[in-house]
Scaffold this motif. Structure first.
Motif: not given
Ligand SMILES: Cc1cc2nc3c(=O)[nH]c(=O)nc-3n(C[C@H](O)[C@H](O)[C@H](O)COP(=O)(O)O)c2cc1C
Length: 337
Positions: A97-104, A120-125, A134-136, A145-149
């Motif tokens: 799997v080329g991209h993993v998204v870590l959430a939570g 794999a490439k890693l995406l984080c919220f 810090k994540l960078a 970048v996810e807003g409250m909508e």
């Protein structure tokens, strides 16, 4: 109409994801499985499997089944507090799997290295600029970048504010994808012009023809307007719960009862805080399953973002993506004129 400017603004995100168009369908537990994920990737977007509470064996089967439906890239979303996180990372690696998204929450110790070691490439919220930095610094490859909508678990800040705070500082360093409240292409164009590499949508895709969500779940979305998608309320200051945005129904009340029950267990010393939070998360996973799979639109959780008012009918994923791209291209053209 020309899509040239749109393609150029999306090229960084599309190259990073390995797809044609920098539109991710954010992982939605129970909804983002083989059918929706492969449909998104086959239509030129980027599908992401929602691992949620799946065991490593179930994730293994889901990835294999998705691969059978598409030869295009797709990602896997893992929840940081999953007790078998490292086994799940191993499953992703085995499948290439080329991209993993870590959430939570922030990635636990060793998880960034474990994911990247396997290529794999890693995406984080990134819910705030300080956390984005810090994540960078810790080696994350891209940010969401996810807003409250947005639908599902949310932070306290709106997409428009987060985008203004984070894009000017971070977009030069790494690709940043904007999520939350996006229902039309005009908004996509605006975030791209602000420096976003692409966008992530959930609510807009949840009721696509290819989504396995129950017809009753889809009908509830088609009927709802923005103001029906409300954030859950924390009733006990001792039990910090992450708010969840969902359509108001009887289940909204039963969450209040669940919080009381868990707070009592905490008070009596029967469980620790970690266990209390896990119980809350299991509650949501179960409630979402009842709505998405069983069609219990009263007792289950109808997680939805404020863009739900722009979801009015069942349409194939390819039609939704084509419409979003046309709207975005037209908006850019109008501005250039
Ligand atoms: C029904 C539903 C379930 C979701 N489940 C997850 C999940 O398991 N993991 C996750 O990272 N995000 C989850 N999300 C958030 C989406 O991935 C996405 O970021 C969000 O929907 C984007 O905002 P929008 O709904 O305004 O388009 C969920 C959203 C919805 C609507």
């Amino acid at each position: 109409m020309t899509h040239a400017r749109l393609s150029s603004l999306m090229s960084r995100g599309a190259d990073f994801l390995g797809c044609e168009t920098a539109i991710l369908c954010g992982a939605m537990s129970w909804v983002s499985e083989r059918n929706l994920v492969s449909a998104i990737s086959n239509a030129g977007g980027f599908g992401v499997i929602a691992c949620g509470a799946m065991t490593p064996e179930l994730l293994d089967a889901e990835i294999a089944a998705t691969k059978a439906l598409t030869d295009r890239p797709f990602g896997v979303n893992l929840i940081t507090m999953h007790p078998q996180l490292f086994d799940l990372i191993e499953v992703c690696a085995r499948h290439g799997v080329g991209h993993v998204v870590l959430a939570g929450g922030l990635p636990p110790k060793g998880s960034i290295e474990a994911i990247k070691q396997k290529g794999a490439k890693l995406l984080c919220f990134a819910p705030a600029l300080s956390l984005a930095k810090k994540l960078a610094r810790s080696g994350v490859d891209a940010l969401v970048v996810e807003g409250m909508e947005a639908g599902g678990h949310i932070g306290p800040v709106s997409t428009s504010v987060l985008a203004q705070e984070i894009l000017p500082e971070m977009a030069g360093q790494l690709p940043v994808f904007v999520a939350g409240g996006i229902g039309r292409g005009e908004a996509i164009a605006a975030y791209l012009e602000m420096g976003a590499a692409g966008v992530q949508l959930g609510t807009r895709f949840a009721c696509a023809t290819e989504s396995i969500a129950h017809p009753a779940f889809k009908k509830a979305f088609f009927r709802a307007s923005a103001r029906d998608a409300i954030a859950s309320v924390q009733i006990d200051p001792r039990l910090p719960v992450i708010p969840v945005r969902a359509l108001k129904n009887a289940g909204t009340e039963s969450f209040t009862a669940k919080q009381r029950e868990v707070a009592n267990l905490l008070d009596s010393g029967t469980i620790e805080m970690m266990e209390a939070q896990l119980q809350i998360e299991h509650y949501w996973a179960g409630a979402l399953r009842r709505a998405v799979i069983d069609g219990d639109v009263e007792g289950g959780s109808l997680m939805a973002g404020q863009s739900v008012g722009m979801v009015t009918k069942e349409e194939p994923v390819a039609a939704i993506i084509a419409q979003l791209l046309d709207e975005a291209a037209q908006a850019l053209e109008r501005r250039a004129a």
